[in-house]
Design an enzyme around this catalytic site. Structure first.
Site, mmCIF file in Angstrom:
data_model
loop_
_atom_site.group_PDB
_atom_site.id
_atom_site.type_symbol
_atom_site.label_atom_id
_atom_site.label_comp_id
_atom_site.label_asym_id
_atom_site.label_seq_id
_atom_site.Cartn_x
_atom_site.Cartn_y
_atom_site.Cartn_z
ATOM 1 N N GLU A 152 0.852 -1.182 0.000
ATOM 2 C CA GLU A 152 0.000 0.000 0.000
ATOM 3 C C GLU A 152 0.898 1.246 0.000
ATOM 4 O O GLU A 152 1.866 1.285 0.773
ATOM 5 C CB GLU A 152 -0.899 0.041 1.240
ATOM 6 N N GLY A 292 3.505 2.304 10.768
ATOM 7 C CA GLY A 292 3.272 1.507 11.968
ATOM 8 C C GLY A 292 3.067 0.039 11.668
ATOM 9 O O GLY A 292 3.701 -0.833 12.276
ATOM 10 N N ALA A 293 2.177 -0.245 10.727
ATOM 11 C CA ALA A 293 1.865 -1.639 10.420
ATOM 12 C C ALA A 293 1.013 -1.659 9.167
ATOM 13 O O ALA A 293 0.566 -0.619 8.698
ATOM 14 C CB ALA A 293 1.086 -2.262 11.574
ATOM 15 N N GLU A 295 -2.127 -3.962 7.040
ATOM 16 C CA GLU A 295 -3.204 -4.926 7.239
ATOM 17 C C GLU A 295 -3.328 -5.996 6.151
ATOM 18 O O GLU A 295 -4.429 -6.529 5.955
ATOM 19 C CB GLU A 295 -4.522 -4.159 7.328
ATOM 20 N N HIS A 328 -6.209 -2.142 15.375
ATOM 21 C CA HIS A 328 -6.471 -1.407 14.134
ATOM 22 C C HIS A 328 -6.299 -2.318 12.911
ATOM 23 O O HIS A 328 -7.191 -2.411 12.066
ATOM 24 C CB HIS A 328 -5.517 -0.217 14.070
ATOM 25 N N GLU A 329 -5.155 -2.988 12.848
ATOM 26 C CA GLU A 329 -4.912 -3.823 11.660
ATOM 27 C C GLU A 329 -5.905 -4.981 11.608
ATOM 28 O O GLU A 329 -6.364 -5.367 10.538
ATOM 29 C CB GLU A 329 -3.466 -4.340 11.626
ATOM 30 N N HIS A 332 -9.225 -3.848 10.253
ATOM 31 C CA HIS A 332 -9.203 -3.655 8.795
ATOM 32 C C HIS A 332 -9.671 -4.906 8.051
ATOM 33 O O HIS A 332 -10.045 -4.808 6.889
ATOM 34 C CB HIS A 332 -7.774 -3.340 8.332
HETATM 35 N N1 B3K Z 1 -2.918 0.937 5.707
HETATM 36 C C1 B3K Z 1 -1.614 1.109 6.273
HETATM 37 C C2 B3K Z 1 -0.950 2.381 5.854
HETATM 38 C C3 B3K Z 1 -0.293 2.332 4.556
HETATM 39 C C4 B3K Z 1 0.514 3.590 4.312
HETATM 40 C C5 B3K Z 1 1.097 3.635 2.944
HETATM 41 N N2 B3K Z 1 1.959 4.773 2.798
HETATM 42 C C6 B3K Z 1 -1.625 1.010 7.744
HETATM 43 C C7 B3K Z 1 -2.920 1.296 8.396
HETATM 44 O O1 B3K Z 1 -3.471 2.381 8.309
HETATM 45 O O2 B3K Z 1 -3.458 0.413 8.989
HETATM 46 ZN ZN ZN Z 2 -5.375 1.730 8.868
#
Ligand code: B3K
Ligand code: ZN
Length: 903
Positions: A152, A292-293, A295, A328-329, A332
């Site tokens: 992503e 951070g992480a 998903e 959070h992850e 998702h």
């Molecule tokens: N969806 C990812 C973030 C991706 C960032 C790309 N530059 C983490 C999150 O929001 O859970």
């Molecule tokens: Zn997210």
């Protein structure tokens, strides 16, 4: 907590023969392309299935891809097939078996464009690239000894040519091949359906993910990893295997994250009725990660900072953040993965909603008020300035140059506030039904913000068309409240006026639909029962007033006395509220409001006044005495939650104070805050000493213990504010503590001190923990945040420390990010040295990791807020950066928008 926060790069690795598609790379002469929401077109082709074979056994990675495609009936009949590809050495590309010459097929952006493609077709490709040279940490790269991915937003195109956009969903089958000795663990999304040996050295694993997904959710990991396993039995009785993978030296540090995952899985079942869908849920911790992480379906990749926990290497705040990011992850999986976004403009559809779900989870696991306070602090210090600056954009932006620049506090934190407002307007039951309706209706699809809003309108039976402006209008609304009491008729009227300042590209704004939660307090401090004209009986609860007009009058009847209004309870909308409270009113709310958030807010507003007047050289008569009295009351409150006491004893931060000034004077703010801290430190010394001596025994991560440690460390800070007479307490605490929270609190005090024993202690801390990267990050961070006359010089020196590297995002953020964002008084040194330091490192970083470079640059974007000489020096750095040839589009966009060269 904002899991998407940090960043990444576009590097010029691998430039030999054949075809190098480098669209997102350096811009050189041409201006970068602006992508606009209004230009959205559905994809011409959809992918029925994709089979990947990724061979990591050689020096380079070889990716063989087979895509079965068919024309999208919803698209133009003659639109070409577009395959995104970047930084790939493409060895072959065939369409239904016929060899193509890709170099003749690409457009200006480097996309492969195939015309006259049959309705159904097969595209096969063979690509190569060098993961070790991928310093951008986007696509497939190396971190330590392992291979991992981050796709992503647009990283998959660095792995194989593909329609790399979120509205193309396909089931993936992935074969991973690698050397058994160096990569015994081979992972990808879904279920492992086959594995075995290829020859004496190499082995393979085949993974199949039955859930169609966009390419940004693809993941692959290969390495020598230790695994902690557990299980989770879903509400419907299915057993899910939970696997946490870490590099061997980190084995034993995943217990907390694993338990957090189990709690999150259970909470999503009980609260939203959402179960996990695959048989295995995997989490991998990597040390080099731009955010951070991530998903990825069934295979989350995490920054080590948000997985690994042990009392020696993680603070209480880290423990809390780990639970938040793990949640959070996981959340998702439904809000993001099962239902994804049609395009990147819809990013807040998954991020705002998932952050809100994360917040609900945290509130359910701990203290609701304390969580809310933390959320509001973050919003005010990170999002409000963004909303008022040159990068200001709506929750759904309408254009971007580099999408990675839009993983912002606005999309995440303000996006979550927008979701919270639906929740406030609909109530918990209808909101929950709305989320379920949205998920059922769009399961397996790529949706839009309109789809979500429609589900909410239906579930709530509401018209939310005006509410939709929260997605399209940038900026923080301002609400001015006046009131009027009519003693003759016993009516009380709140007059609310809303306005929204102009922002880049949006000179005119329409009035918003804003839920304003209010309560009324009688003179005895009790909630005052009153009646709104549409209510049959008077009641004393919080009411939600719905603002829709530029000016509205809300009348309360049967009001026997003039009340004190408690406004914006629970921070019911992301706005700036102004009401002419007297200091006495604030003191009264602080003492009596039944809403704990509102009590905290009253205390903060009181402190804000005192600090701002102090910073402006016009100290408020009685100001400090009032603050002292408020602090004393909190310190002596018998039954209050210690975590709330800690919040009440924390003065507003320098960034929030800066928000209130037309021309920000960081030094004056800092000095004022320090002076007030020193006065409170001395005036309440007896209390601080008692708090600091309340040692609670061996470390446990348990809410009361966490709050007690926080209080104790606040006390240590106040005791050492403005004087060094309690430095020995910090030295002793550093020496004797059994956990990182207490050690770091002591280190922060010592890092400010020029005394030899303090400097020795800071050095000794490094020596003791130099083999723990996450602890070394904190050592850098603490010094970046230090308040010493030579802080800028020391930060500069630390950039030359053998353990400092721009290659590791955590390390770069720990030093440079913390300095530029967290230490305003020194970053804004009048001689401009802080700006130069940042500008130089942004330029150094840009060729390797543009995403990170662009994020670190952000503080310079606020140049308009400062006096002429600071403005000039900040602009100078932005201009210097823009002069660089071959700048990434990430940094170009931030620098040029900051200078107003681009809107
Ligand atoms: N969806 C990812 C973030 C991706 C960032 C790309 N530059 C983490 C999150 O929001 O859970
Ligand atoms: Zn997210």
């Amino acid at each position: 907590m904002c899991s998407g926060c940090p960043d990444q790069v576009s590097c010029l690795f691998h430039t030999d023969h054949h075809t190098i598609f480098n669209s997102s790379a350096p811009m050189s002469a041409s201006r970068p392309q602006t992508i606009r929401l209004r230009d959205y077109q559905p994809p011409a082709f959809l992918v029925e299935r994709i089979h990947l074979r990724v061979d990591l056994s050689g020096g380079t990675a070889q990716v063989d891809a087979t895509l079965d495609l068919h024309r999208n009936p919803a698209a133009d009949n003659d639109a070409p097939l577009r395959l995104d590809a970047e930084f790939l050495d493409l060895e072959s590309l065939t369409l239904d078996g016929a060899e193509l010459e890709p170099s003749t097929l690409r457009d200006e952006q480097g996309t492969i464009v195939l015309h006259d493609v049959p309705q159904r077709c097969r595209v096969e490709s063979v690509s190569r690239f060098d993961p070790a040279a991928n310093t951008a940490l986007s696509g497939l790269y190396r971190s330590g000894g392992m291979f991992c991915t981050q796709c992503e937003a647009e990283g998959f195109r660095r792995i194989t040519p593909y329609p790399d956009r979120p509205d193309v969903l396909a089931p993936f089958t992935t074969t991973v091949v690698a050397d058994r000795a160096t990569c015994p663990v081979l992972l990808s999304n879904g279920d492992c359906i086959d594995r075995g040996a290829l020859d004496a050295e190499r082995h393979y694993a085949v993974w199949h993910d039955p859930f169609p997904k966009p390419s940004y959710l693809f993941a692959l990991v290969a390495g020598d990893l230790a695994c902690q396993e557990a299980t989770f039995v879903t509400a419907s009785g299915r057993e899910v295997a939970l696997h946490f993978y870490v590099e061997p030296e980190n084995a034993g540090r995943t217990e907390h994250a694993l338990a957090a995952l189990q709690r999150a899985m259970r909470w999503d079942e009980t609260h939203y009725g959402l179960e996990y869908d695959l048989d295995t849920y995997m989490v991998v911790a990597v040390g080099d990660f731009n955010m951070g992480a991530m998903e990825n379906k069934g295979l989350n990749v995490f920054n080590t900072q948000f997985v690994l926990a042990s009392p020696d290497t993680a603070t209480d705040a880290d423990y809390e953040n780990i639970e938040a990011v793990i949640g959070h992850e996981y959340f998702h999986n439904w809000t993001g993965n099962r239902v994804t976004c049609r395009d990147w403009f819809q990013l807040s559809l998954k991020e705002g909603l998932t952050v809100f779900r994360e917040h609900q989870f945290a509130e359910a696991m701990g203290s609701e008020a304390v969580q809310r306070i933390g959320q509001v602090r973050l919003l005010r210090t990170a999002q409000f300035p963004e909303d008022a600056g040159p990068m200001s954009h709506p929750v759904r932006p309408d254009s971007y140059v580099e999408i990675n620049n839009f993983y912002t506090a606005t999309v995440y934190a303000k996006g979550a506030e927008v979701i919270r407002m639906y929740h406030t307007l609909l109530g918990d039951d209808a909101f929950r039904r709305g989320v379920q309706r949205y998920l059922q209706r769009h399961d397996g699809e790529a949706a839009t913000i309109e789809d979500f809003l429609a589900a909410m309108e239906e579930a709530g039976g509401l018209d939310l068309q005006q509410f939709a402006l929260w997605y399209t209008q940038a900026g923080t609304p301002r609400i001015e409240v006046e009131d009027h009491y009519d003693a003759e008729h016993n009516t009380y009227t709140l007059i609310c006026r809303q306005s929204l300042p102009a922002s880049p590209g949006q000179p005119h704004k329409d009035p918003m639909h804003i839920p304003l939660a209010v309560g009324l307090l009688g003179r005895d401090g009790r909630p005052l029962a009153a009646r709104r004209p549409d209510e049959s009986t008077a009641h004393a609860h919080t009411r939600v007033l719905e603002l829709r007009e530029p000016e509205q009058h809300f009348v309360f009847e049967q009001c026997p006395e003039r009340p004190v209004p408690s406004l914006l309870r629970g921070f019911s909308a992301p706005v700036k509220l102004h009401y002419p409270y007297t200091d006495d009113d604030l003191g009264f709310l602080l003492a009596h409001d039944s809403d704990p958030f509102a009590r905290w807010e009253a205390g903060q507003q009181l402190a804000l006044r005192v600090l701002l007047d102090e910073a402006q050289g016009t100290p408020r008569p009685d100001g400090i005495e009032r603050l002292e009295e408020a602090f004393r009351a909190s310190l002596e409150a018998p039954d209050t939650d210690p975590a709330l006491v800690a919040e009440a004893l924390t003065l507003p931060g320098e960034t929030y104070l800066a928000e209130q000034m037309d021309v920000v004077d960081p030094q004056a703010i800092h000095d004022a805050r320090q002076r007030v801290r020193a006065i409170l430190g001395e005036a309440l010394e007896g209390h601080w000493l008692i708090l600091h001596s309340q040692h609670s025994g061996p470390w446990h991560y348990e809410p009361d213990e966490v709050a007690r440690r926080r209080l104790r460390n606040l006390a240590l800070g106040y005791l050492n504010a403005g004087s060094e007479r309690h430095l020995s307490r910090a030295l002793e605490q550093l020496e004797r503590s059994d956990n990182l929270t207490d050690r770091l609190a002591a280190l922060a005090v010592l890092a400010d001190s020029p005394r030899a024993e303090a400097e020795q202690a800071v050095d000794a801390f490094y020596q003791r923990w130099s083999d723990e990267p996450l602890v070394v990050d904190k050592w850098f961070r603490t010094q970046a945040l230090a308040d010493r006359p030579d802080t800028v010089y020391r930060v500069h020196q630390l950039t030359e420390h053998p353990d400092f590297t721009l290659d590791n995002p955590n390390r770069a953020r720990a030093l440079l990010g913390a300095f530029a964002q967290g230490n305003p008084a020194h970053f804004h040194s009048p001689d401009g040295s802080g700006y130069r330091l940042l500008g130089e490192h942004v330029l150094r970083l840009d060729p390797n990791n543009p995403q990170l470079a662009a994020r670190l640059l952000a503080p310079l974007a606020q140049w308009r807020r400062y006096n002429a000489s600071r403005r000039h020096a900040m602009r100078e750095q932005l201009e210097r950066i823009l002069e660089r040839d071959a700048l990434s589009k990430d940094v170009y966009e931030v620098a040029s928008k900051s200078l107003g060269a681009m809107s």
